[in-house]
Structures are given as structure tokens and as C-alpha cells.
Design an enzyme around this catalytic site. Structure first.
Site, PDB file in Angstrom:
ATOM      1  N   LYS A 111      25.242  32.609  34.598  1.00 34.94           N
ATOM      2  CA  LYS A 111      26.340  33.128  33.769  1.00 34.94           C
ATOM      3  C   LYS A 111      25.887  33.318  32.318  1.00 34.94           C
ATOM      4  CE  LYS A 111      29.447  30.071  32.294  1.00 34.94           C
ATOM      5  NZ  LYS A 111      30.275  29.785  31.143  1.00 34.94           N
ATOM      6  N   LYS A 132      21.878  22.282  43.349  1.00 33.57           N
ATOM      7  CA  LYS A 132      20.823  21.278  43.111  1.00 33.57           C
ATOM      8  C   LYS A 132      21.358  19.960  43.648  1.00 33.57           C
ATOM      9  CE  LYS A 132      22.234  19.796  38.527  1.00 33.57           C
ATOM     10  NZ  LYS A 132      21.826  19.492  37.171  1.00 33.57           N
ATOM     11  N   CYS A 177      26.020  27.686  35.113  1.00 31.86           N
ATOM     12  CA  CYS A 177      25.595  27.910  33.728  1.00 31.86           C
ATOM     13  C   CYS A 177      24.457  28.920  33.572  1.00 31.86           C
ATOM     14  CB  CYS A 177      25.196  26.587  33.090  1.00 31.86           C
ATOM     15  SG  CYS A 177      26.487  25.355  33.239  1.00 31.86           S
ATOM     16  N   ASN A 193      19.848  27.391  27.431  1.00 29.90           N
ATOM     17  CA  ASN A 193      19.984  27.671  28.866  1.00 29.90           C
ATOM     18  C   ASN A 193      19.127  28.865  29.296  1.00 29.90           C
ATOM     19  OD1 ASN A 193      21.616  25.542  29.384  1.00 29.90           O
ATOM     20  ND2 ASN A 193      23.468  26.693  29.794  1.00 29.90           N
ATOM     21  N   LYS A 207      23.229  27.041  22.212  1.00 27.91           N
ATOM     22  CA  LYS A 207      23.623  26.753  23.599  1.00 27.91           C
ATOM     23  C   LYS A 207      23.063  27.814  24.553  1.00 27.91           C
ATOM     24  CE  LYS A 207      25.805  25.382  27.210  1.00 27.91           C
ATOM     25  NZ  LYS A 207      25.771  24.107  27.855  1.00 27.91           N
TER      26      LYS A 207
HETATM   27  C1  UGA Z   1      22.285  23.395  32.753  1.00 25.42           C
HETATM   28  C2  UGA Z   1      21.476  22.851  31.572  1.00 25.42           C
HETATM   29  O1  UGA Z   1      20.289  22.210  32.047  1.00 25.42           O
HETATM   30  C3  UGA Z   1      22.306  21.876  30.734  1.00 25.42           C
HETATM   31  O2  UGA Z   1      21.563  21.428  29.612  1.00 25.42           O
HETATM   32  C4  UGA Z   1      23.571  22.570  30.280  1.00 25.42           C
HETATM   33  O3  UGA Z   1      24.418  21.692  29.553  1.00 25.42           O
HETATM   34  C5  UGA Z   1      24.325  23.091  31.500  1.00 25.42           C
HETATM   35  O4  UGA Z   1      23.478  23.994  32.244  1.00 25.42           O
HETATM   36  C6  UGA Z   1      25.548  23.805  31.011  1.00 25.42           C
HETATM   37  O5  UGA Z   1      25.406  24.839  30.330  1.00 25.42           O
HETATM   38  O6  UGA Z   1      26.664  23.296  31.190  1.00 25.42           O
HETATM   39  P1  UGA Z   1      22.989  22.489  35.162  1.00 25.42           P
HETATM   40  O7  UGA Z   1      23.545  23.855  35.398  1.00 25.42           O
HETATM   41  O8  UGA Z   1      23.811  21.306  35.498  1.00 25.42           O
HETATM   42  O9  UGA Z   1      22.580  22.315  33.614  1.00 25.42           O
HETATM   43  O10 UGA Z   1      21.672  22.389  36.028  1.00 25.42           O
HETATM   44  P2  UGA Z   1      20.095  22.288  35.767  1.00 25.42           P
HETATM   45  O11 UGA Z   1      19.639  20.935  36.059  1.00 25.42           O
HETATM   46  O12 UGA Z   1      19.743  22.852  34.473  1.00 25.42           O
HETATM   47  O13 UGA Z   1      19.551  23.247  36.926  1.00 25.42           O
HETATM   48  C7  UGA Z   1      19.870  24.632  36.938  1.00 25.42           C
HETATM   49  C8  UGA Z   1      19.210  25.305  38.110  1.00 25.42           C
HETATM   50  O14 UGA Z   1      17.801  25.377  37.928  1.00 25.42           O
HETATM   51  C9  UGA Z   1      19.410  24.592  39.449  1.00 25.42           C
HETATM   52  O15 UGA Z   1      19.635  25.542  40.460  1.00 25.42           O
HETATM   53  C10 UGA Z   1      18.119  23.864  39.671  1.00 25.42           C
HETATM   54  O16 UGA Z   1      17.826  23.615  41.023  1.00 25.42           O
HETATM   55  C11 UGA Z   1      17.135  24.845  39.066  1.00 25.42           C
HETATM   56  N1  UGA Z   1      15.881  24.199  38.647  1.00 25.42           N
HETATM   57  C12 UGA Z   1      15.859  23.356  37.597  1.00 25.42           C
HETATM   58  C13 UGA Z   1      14.717  24.462  39.345  1.00 25.42           C
HETATM   59  O17 UGA Z   1      14.695  25.242  40.333  1.00 25.42           O
HETATM   60  N2  UGA Z   1      13.550  23.882  38.924  1.00 25.42           N
HETATM   61  C14 UGA Z   1      13.515  23.035  37.871  1.00 25.42           C
HETATM   62  O18 UGA Z   1      12.417  22.537  37.546  1.00 25.42           O
HETATM   63  C15 UGA Z   1      14.689  22.764  37.199  1.00 25.42           C
END
Ligand code: UGA
Length: 457
Positions: free
Chosen positions: A286, A344, A283, A231, A227
Site C-alpha cells: 500500500k 508472515k 503496509c 517502508n 514513514k
Molecule cells: C512494516 C514495517 O516493517 C513496520 O516498520 C511498519 O510500522 C509497518 O509495516 C507499518 O507500516 O505499519 P509489517 O507490515 O508488519 O511491518 O511487516 P514486515 O515485518 O515489515 O514484513 C513485510 C513483508 O516483507 C512480509 O510479507 C514479510 O514476509 C516480508 N519480508 C520481510 C521478507 O520477505 N523478507 C524479509 O527479510 C523481511
């Protein structure tokens, strides 16, 4: 309508308990993960009770009101409330006693020093061991420091009256697409030493077994590491892209094409290569810090992850400073319009959102901030009460000295900039998600900059 749902759900609960033989599951914690897990397992026709100590939240949920914005969740919860497969309660003890399988999905928030706070998890462990009335399987979905499941198993083995098998089953769902991520996972990770428990969890996940979703069976500790590793790896990927976007800006490159070119290599893949204002959420920030802390306690220096974290922190400030530069190096007394506050799109979550750091920096430099987000304004009001929140995208853009776009909400792509051009006193736009049509905007007289594109500088 709410009353009808309540009555129907009570009737259905009575009959389904009387005749149904499906798995009896309880989920401790009704946050993002707990609610999704509970609603989706109920959709798989299990008898699910979601339990939480938060009376207000449970009262709302019983009436089909969802405290978070997550596409598809409301429909799923309402459906299962009506057919009786899903119940909500504040009676954690009863939920545990009437279930064979107990999911733990409580929050493990970050302390000020970057450590994972386990107070909610410890309460869940105590309440389980104090109320156990037979063999149970405890499935942990909360993101916990490496080694927690082992400790949990020891506590249950030595202090509980009946046998409990602990399974570590990390959740990989993403906010905004969580329901789909749960129902159509790309992998399931199960960490346990107990053959019996593994067989039972496979029965719960029968729809995934049937759909041939890859299932990795391993030990608890390894599941916990997977996990954090996933991340941290993804966060690092985003941090690298954001650094490369800065490189493109000073070398005359175009980050979007760099990402395309890299993503076509199937060893790299096109996902998570979008530049932005920095990664945020509950996530990535952290988990990377928690992993660094665990490593440090073991005498290890994970220098790449440390750098990724620092790089992301710097990136948010750099983005903010670049915007100030774009506005003539002075935002004192100026009105800035912020499009998007959530970390996001498709979520109302503002935890560790880059918008917080960026707005604070602009305020510290004397700017007045107007902001609009389709879902996240209520949450942000608690963190940044000094911001002027607008009820729609056109009000926020009205009479402004500069516009910064921080969240990639689809509705921002639909803005009628021709309509806006006469109302906004400034024509400066900083698109930090690279979603706007630059040539169109330029044709309306806007001065646009986006991330990682020297051409628009
Ligand atoms: C993340 C993981 O992707 C999940 O697989 C995981 O289950 C989750 O954390 C968790 O531990 O509960 P999440 O925090 O919902 O999911 O969001 P993401 O879609 O992963 O995005 C995280 C951050 O990265 C956001 O601020 C997003 O804008 C940024 N991001 C993501 C980018 O700037 N560019 C990208 O190409 C992708």
C-alpha cells in the site's frame, strides 16, 4: 472471568479518575495500531480511552477479547482493564471531550487505483473539530499521504472552536512483534511546529526519553515522508533479495550465503534480507503505491520504487509457476497442500499476502487447494472460500500431490516428516521461506526445492 474483569475495571476506573493525575488520552480507531498504542500508553499509567464506531468490536474489547492475533496484546489489555487505565467506548465525542491528547489511528486502506482512502481519517477530523471543548493535541499515527497533517492543521485552525496542535508521529511497529516494537522502539519521529505540543508528547513518551531512545523532532511533512520512505526502502530491500534469489537459482549460487555475506557489511546489515514468496501485508504494498501516486501528482517518476513494486508482483507469479514446473508443469486435477497463509509468521493478517496470488494462480491452473495456517484461516476463508481448510498440519499434508510452504511459522519447522512420508502420496516440497531441514527431508525421500538455491533444484 469476563464479568469479573468488567466489574473490576469499572470500579478501578471510578477510583483512578477520582485520584489520578496522569495524562488523559484517547485513541480513535482500534485496529492493529490503535490497540497497541492504547494498551501500551495505558501500561505507562496514562488514562486511555480507545474509541471505535464498530460496536461489535468494542463489546468484545470491553470483555478483554482481542479481535486480532498479536502476541502479548491480550495480556496487556487485560492488565490495564483490571487496573482501570484502559477503557473502550463507541462514544467518540465523549472520548474526545474527556481527553487532552487525541491519537488518530484509523485505517487508511488502499483504493482499487492504489490511492490512500482517507474517508476514516476525514470522519475522525470532523468528529474532533465538532466536539472540541478546549486545547487539544492531535497525534496522528495513521499512515497518510504527504501533506495531510498540514491540511489537517489548516482545517482545525479555521474550523475548530479551540486551538488544536497536530503532531505527526509515525508508527514503526511490525505485526507479530508489535507490543515489543512499541515498548522498545529504535526511534521516535515527531513532526510538529508547536513547541508546547512537542513538550507534552515528550512527557507522554517519558519512558522512551529515560531509555535514551533516539528522538527526531522535525516538521509534520518530513515525519510523514520518513514513514513512507522507511517502508519503501525496506520493501525494496526485500524485492532485491528476491530477485537475487532467482539469480542464484540460475547461476548455481546459494542465496542464504549471499545474504550472510552481504549482511556482514554493517552498511547493509543482516535484517530484511530473507528471501521469500514476495512481500505482503497491509503496509509495504500500500505504502509504495501511495508514494508513487504522490510523486506522480507532483510530476515525479520514482522509477526504483515502481520497479520494486513490479518486481514483487512478478516474483509471486514466478514462485507459483516454479512450483507448477516442479510438479511436471501440470497441476490440473492435482491436490496441493499450502502451509501458511498469513503474509508472515505470528499474525493472522492476510492482507496482500503472497499466498493469495499464489493460490489463485494454482486454482486457475486447475489445482485443488488444501491449506493450513495456525491463525489466519478465518481471515482467508472470506477471500478464498474455495480452498479446503484443514485443522492441523498433518491433515493438510495427507494424500497430497505437492506441498508449498508460504509462511515461516515456527511449528512448520517441527513437522515430523518421517511420520508424514508414508501418508503423502507426493514427495515434492517447495519451501518458500527456506526454513526446512533439506538434508533430513531428502533422507526421507522428499524432493525439496527452496528459494534461491540451485543445489536443491
Ligand atoms: C512494516 C514495517 O516493517 C513496520 O516498520 C511498519 O510500522 C509497518 O509495516 C507499518 O507500516 O505499519 P509489517 O507490515 O508488519 O511491518 O511487516 P514486515 O515485518 O515489515 O514484513 C513485510 C513483508 O516483507 C512480509 O510479507 C514479510 O514476509 C516480508 N519480508 C520481510 C521478507 O520477505 N523478507 C524479509 O527479510 C523481511
Amino acid at each position: 472471568m469476563k464479568r469479573v474483569i468488567l466489574i473490576l475495571s469499572l470500579i478501578n476506573c471510578f477510583f483512578s479518575y477520582a485520584i489520578d493525575n496522569s495524562k488523559k488520552v484517547c485513541v480513535l480507531g482500534t485496529g492493529y495500531v490503535g490497540l497497541i498504542v492504547g494498551a501500551c500508553l495505558a501500561d505507562f499509567k496514562n488514562q486511555v480511552i480507545c474509541a471505535d464506531v464498530d460496536v461489535k468490536k468494542i463489546n468484545k474489547l470491553v470483555q478483554g477479547q482481542i479481535p486480532i492475533y498479536e502476541p502479548g496484546l491480550k495480556e496487556l489489555v487485560s492488565k490495564s482493564l483490571i487496573n482501570g487505565n484502559l477503557k473502550f467506548t463507541t462514544d467518540l465525542a465523549l472520548a474526545i471531550q474527556t481527553s487532552d491528547i487525541i491519537y488518530i489511528a484509523v485505517g487508511t486502506p488502499m483504493d482499487e487505483d492504489g490511492n490512500c482512502n482517507l474517508c476514516y481519517l476525514n470522519s475522525a477530523i470532523n468528529i474532533i473539530k465538532d466536539n472540541i471543548n478546549g486545547y487539544k493535541i492531535v497525534i496522528n499515527k495513521s499512515t497518510v499521504p504527504i501533506g495531510t497533517a498540514k491540511e489537517m492543521q489548516k482545517t482545525f485552525d479555521t474550523q475548530a472552536k479551540f486551538k488544536i496542535d497536530v503532531i505527526s508521529n509515525p508508527e514503526f511497529l511490525k505485526e507479530g512483534t508489535a507490543v515489543n516494537d512499541f515498548l522498545k522502539p529504535n526511534r521516535i519521529v515527531i513532526g510538529s511546529k508547536s513547541e508546547k505540543a512537542i513538550e507534552i508528547i515528550k512527557e507522554i513518551y517519558e519512558p522512551f526519553v529515560k531509555a535514551k531512545v533516539p528522538m527526531l523532532i522535525t516538521d509534520n511533512t518530513t515525519a510523514e515522508i520518513i514513514k513512507y520512505a522507511s517502508n519503501s526502502f525496506l520493501a525494496t530491500k526485500v524485492a532485491i533479495i528476491n530477485e537475487l534469489s532467482a539469480l542464484c537459482e540460475v547461476t548455481d549460487g546459494t542465496i542464504n550465503d549471499v545474504c550472510k555475506g552481504m549482511g556482514l557489511d554493517d552498511r547493509i546489515g543482516p535484517k530484511f534480507l530473507n528471501p521469500g514468496p514476495g512481500y505482503g501485508g497491509s503496509c509495504f504494498p500500500k505504502d509504495i503505491l501511495a508514494l508513487l501516486n504522490t510523486a506522480q501528482l507532483k510530476g515525479l517518476n520514482l522509477s526504483i520504487l515502481k520497479t520494486a513494486h513490479e518486481s514483487n508482483e512478478n516474483h509471486k507469479i514466478n514462485v507459483s509457476n516454479k512450483f507448477i514446473k516442479l510438479l511436471g508443469n501440470n497441476v490440473k486435477g492435482k491436490t496441493i497442500s499450502v502451509l501458511g497463509l498469513a503474509f508472515k509468521a505470528n499474525t493472522d493478517d492476510v492482507r496482500c499476502a503472497p499466498s493469495i496470488t499464489i493460490i489463485k494462480n494454482l486454482i486457475n491452473n486447475g489445482a485443488h487447494i488444501k491449506a493450513y495456517d495456525p491463525e489466519a484461516m478465518n481471515n482467508m476463508r472470506e477471500i478464498l472460500p474455495q480452498v479446503e481448510y484443514c485443522s492441523n498440519v498433518y491433515d493438510v499434508i495427507d494424500k497430497t500431490d505437492g506441498i508449498i510452504l508460504l509462511t515461516e511459522w515456527p511449528e512448520f519447522k517441527e513437522i515430523d516428516w518421517e511420520k508424514v512420508k508414508s501418508r503423502s502420496s507426493s514427495k515434492v516440497i517447495y519451501d518458500c521461506r527456506n526454513i526446512l531441514n533439506i538434508s533430513k527431508l531428502k533422507s526421507f525421500g522428499f524432493e525439496v526445492k527452496n528459494i534461491g538455491n540451485a543445489e536443491v533444484n
